[in-house]
Design a protein around this motif. Structure first.
Motif, short mmCIF file in Angstrom:
data_model
loop_
_atom_site.label_atom_id
_atom_site.label_comp_id
_atom_site.label_asym_id
_atom_site.label_seq_id
_atom_site.Cartn_x
_atom_site.Cartn_y
_atom_site.Cartn_z
N MET A 1 0.84 -1.21 0.00
CA MET A 1 0.00 0.00 0.00
C MET A 1 0.88 1.26 0.00
N ARG A 2 0.63 2.13 -1.01
CA ARG A 2 1.48 3.32 -1.11
C ARG A 2 0.90 4.48 -0.31
N LYS A 3 1.74 5.47 -0.03
CA LYS A 3 1.30 6.71 0.61
C LYS A 3 1.69 7.87 -0.31
N ILE A 4 0.67 8.47 -0.92
CA ILE A 4 0.92 9.52 -1.89
C ILE A 4 0.38 10.85 -1.38
N LEU A 5 1.20 11.90 -1.56
CA LEU A 5 0.76 13.27 -1.23
C LEU A 5 0.58 14.05 -2.52
N HIS A 6 -0.46 14.85 -2.56
CA HIS A 6 -0.57 15.84 -3.63
C HIS A 6 -0.60 17.22 -2.97
N ILE A 7 0.34 18.07 -3.38
CA ILE A 7 0.44 19.40 -2.79
C ILE A 7 0.15 20.42 -3.87
N ASP A 8 -0.69 21.39 -3.56
CA ASP A 8 -1.08 22.41 -4.55
C ASP A 8 -1.21 23.75 -3.84
N ALA A 9 -0.43 24.73 -4.30
CA ALA A 9 -0.47 26.05 -3.66
C ALA A 9 -1.83 26.70 -3.90
N LEU A 100 3.82 18.75 -11.33
CA LEU A 100 2.82 18.80 -12.41
C LEU A 100 2.78 20.17 -13.04
N SER A 101 3.10 21.16 -12.25
CA SER A 101 3.17 22.54 -12.75
C SER A 101 3.99 23.29 -11.71
N LEU A 102 4.07 24.61 -11.85
CA LEU A 102 4.90 25.37 -10.91
C LEU A 102 4.43 25.19 -9.47
N ASP A 103 3.14 25.02 -9.25
CA ASP A 103 2.64 25.06 -7.87
C ASP A 103 2.08 23.73 -7.38
N GLU A 104 2.38 22.65 -8.10
CA GLU A 104 1.67 21.41 -7.82
C GLU A 104 2.61 20.22 -7.99
N ALA A 105 2.55 19.26 -7.05
CA ALA A 105 3.41 18.08 -7.20
C ALA A 105 2.83 16.89 -6.46
N PHE A 106 3.17 15.70 -6.97
CA PHE A 106 2.92 14.47 -6.23
C PHE A 106 4.20 14.07 -5.52
N LEU A 107 4.06 13.55 -4.30
CA LEU A 107 5.20 13.01 -3.56
C LEU A 107 4.85 11.60 -3.14
N ASP A 108 5.74 10.66 -3.36
CA ASP A 108 5.54 9.31 -2.85
C ASP A 108 6.34 9.20 -1.56
N VAL A 109 5.64 9.10 -0.43
CA VAL A 109 6.34 9.05 0.87
C VAL A 109 6.20 7.67 1.52
N THR A 110 5.97 6.66 0.67
CA THR A 110 5.70 5.31 1.18
C THR A 110 6.76 4.82 2.18
N GLY A 111 8.03 4.97 1.83
CA GLY A 111 9.04 4.40 2.71
C GLY A 111 9.61 5.38 3.71
N SER A 112 9.05 6.58 3.76
CA SER A 112 9.67 7.64 4.54
C SER A 112 9.60 7.36 6.05
N ASP A 113 10.67 7.72 6.77
CA ASP A 113 10.58 7.56 8.22
C ASP A 113 10.45 8.91 8.93
N CYS A 114 10.19 9.98 8.16
CA CYS A 114 9.86 11.27 8.79
C CYS A 114 8.54 11.13 9.52
N CYS A 115 8.37 11.92 10.57
CA CYS A 115 7.08 12.00 11.27
C CYS A 115 6.54 10.61 11.61
N ASN A 116 7.40 9.72 12.07
CA ASN A 116 7.00 8.35 12.40
C ASN A 116 6.33 7.64 11.23
N GLY A 117 6.64 8.09 10.03
CA GLY A 117 6.04 7.44 8.86
C GLY A 117 4.60 7.84 8.59
N SER A 118 4.07 8.83 9.33
CA SER A 118 2.69 9.25 9.09
C SER A 118 2.63 10.24 7.92
N ALA A 119 1.96 9.84 6.86
CA ALA A 119 1.87 10.70 5.67
C ALA A 119 1.10 11.98 5.99
#
Ligand code: DCP
Ligand code: MG
Length: 355
Positions: A1-9, A100-119
């Motif tokens: 199961m992946r953990k995906i973030l979408h960030i958009d200004a 995706l554009s200047l103000d928008e991106a997807f991040l895959d944080v599946t394996g990240s250990d930041c923030c106890n791994g909480s996306a």
């Protein structure tokens, strides 16, 4: 199961402008072309949106809706700089980032250990850092895939976050309007509505075979997305399909003679832009685009010949334009010229070279 973030200004260009000049904060502002020169709105602050001001709207119309609207000329260099700063912050949290554009991106944080791994906590930390360090706000969506993450980032916009945990996906999609699906525009939404399909829940009840018959390859994707399934990976390098240049003219171009005369500067600019990607792509087709006075538009394309003429051969573009213009045979407000591209090292070529 992946953990995906979408960030958009939020109201990106306008927020950057308001940050640069805080007297603009809280006021209805927009970034775009001036009404006198028949410009369009690129974006507007949320205060302006209350009046109905929208992206791509003619600036003159925006001023009718919101007479106090302050329209600022765009400063792309500045937005690019802020965009780069945002991406630098993203890199602290994910290796796999797809802008995706200047103000928008997807991040895959599946394996990240930041923030106890909480996306969700990662999303909140990124939002906080962007607010503190860049003085603009972004909204974030957190979900098991790109489709849902993008829907989620819009859910509590502006300055919001929304998480769709894996065990809530099935419930979430039931009431989700199909118009939220990427690629479902007005026409597809209307076609679906004619089949009694308004929500993803409705869509789930249609057989894949029927969707495929009606929408071709896209039908299968619709059926998956309706169930909240989307296997597309986050790709840090996206394949470009075309490159083009367009211009909206301060005054309509009356006839074909004028249209042909306006073409050369566009082709020159196209050639200049192409040099930035020429190491990775080769052109397969030339195309032209015309938007007439009444906003109707047409495009026409043609394979680039193997007869050795330049990709930017203005005679070839002229012939295309001369064939396209009579379709509307009306004064023209916008012209475009471009090239469809093929990656130089496409997968097929890589595979071929193995043999
Ligand atoms: N943009 C543009 N023309 C459009 C749409 C957008 O020039 N038709 C530019 C201006 C926006 C930026 O791209 O600031 C980002 O586009 P978004 O769709 O993310 O819109 P905003 O960030 O402005 O607003 P939102 O808060 O809805 O994301
Ligand atoms: Mg945005």
């Amino acid at each position: 199961m992946r953990k995906i973030l979408h960030i958009d200004a939020d109201s990106f260009y306008a927020s950057v402008e308001a940050r640069e000049d805080p007297t603009l904060l809280g006021r209805p502002i927009a970034v775009g072309g001036s009404a006198q020169r028949r410009g369009v709105i690129a974006t507007s602050s949320y205060e302006a949106r209350k009046f109905g001001v929208r992206s791509a709207m003619a600036s003159s119309r925006a001023l009718t809706l919101c007479p106090d609207l302050i329209i600022l000329a765009p400063r792309f260099e500045l937005y690019r700089e802020v965009s780069g700063q945002m991406q630098r912050i993203f890199r602290g949290y994910a290796d796999l980032i797809e802008p995706l554009s200047l103000d928008e991106a997807f991040l895959d944080v599946t394996g990240s250990d930041c923030c106890n791994g909480s996306a969700t906590l990662i999303a909140q930390e990124i939002r906080q850092r962007i607010k503190n360090e860049l003085q603009i706000t972004v909204s974030a969506g957190v979900a098991p895939n790109k489709f849902l993450a993008k829907v989620a980032s819009d859910w509590n916009k502006p300055d919001g976050v929304f998480t769709i945990p894996p065990d809530q996906v099935a419930d979430f999609v039931l009431d989700l309007p199909v118009s939220k699906i990427n690629g479902v525009g007005k026409v597809t939404a209307k076609n679906l509505a004619a089949m009694g399909v308004v929500t993803c829940g409705d869509l789930q009840r249609v057989l894949v075979a029927d969707l495929a018959k009606r929408f071709g390859k896209y039908g299968r994707r619709l059926s998956e997305v309706a169930r909240g399934v989307d296997d597309r990976p986050v790709q840090s390098w996206r394949i470009r399909k075309s490159i083009s240049v367009e211009n909206t003219y301060a005054e309509d171009i009356a006839n074909l003679v004028g249209v042909l005369a306006a073409l050369d500067p566009l082709i020159e600019e196209l050639e200049r832009r192409f040099t930035k990607v020429e190491k990775s792509y080769f052109p397969t087709k030339r195309f032209v685009k015309i938007k007439y006075r009444d906003f109707s538009q047409t495009t026409l394309e043609q394979s680039v010949g193997s007869s050795g003429e330049s990709w930017f051969d203005s005679e070839q573009f002229r012939q295309l334009m001369a064939a396209a213009w009579p379709r509307g045979a009306k004064p023209v407000r916008l012209l475009g010229a471009g090239l469809r591209l093929q990656p130089l090292r496409s997968k097929e070529q890589a595979q071929l070279s193995l043999f």
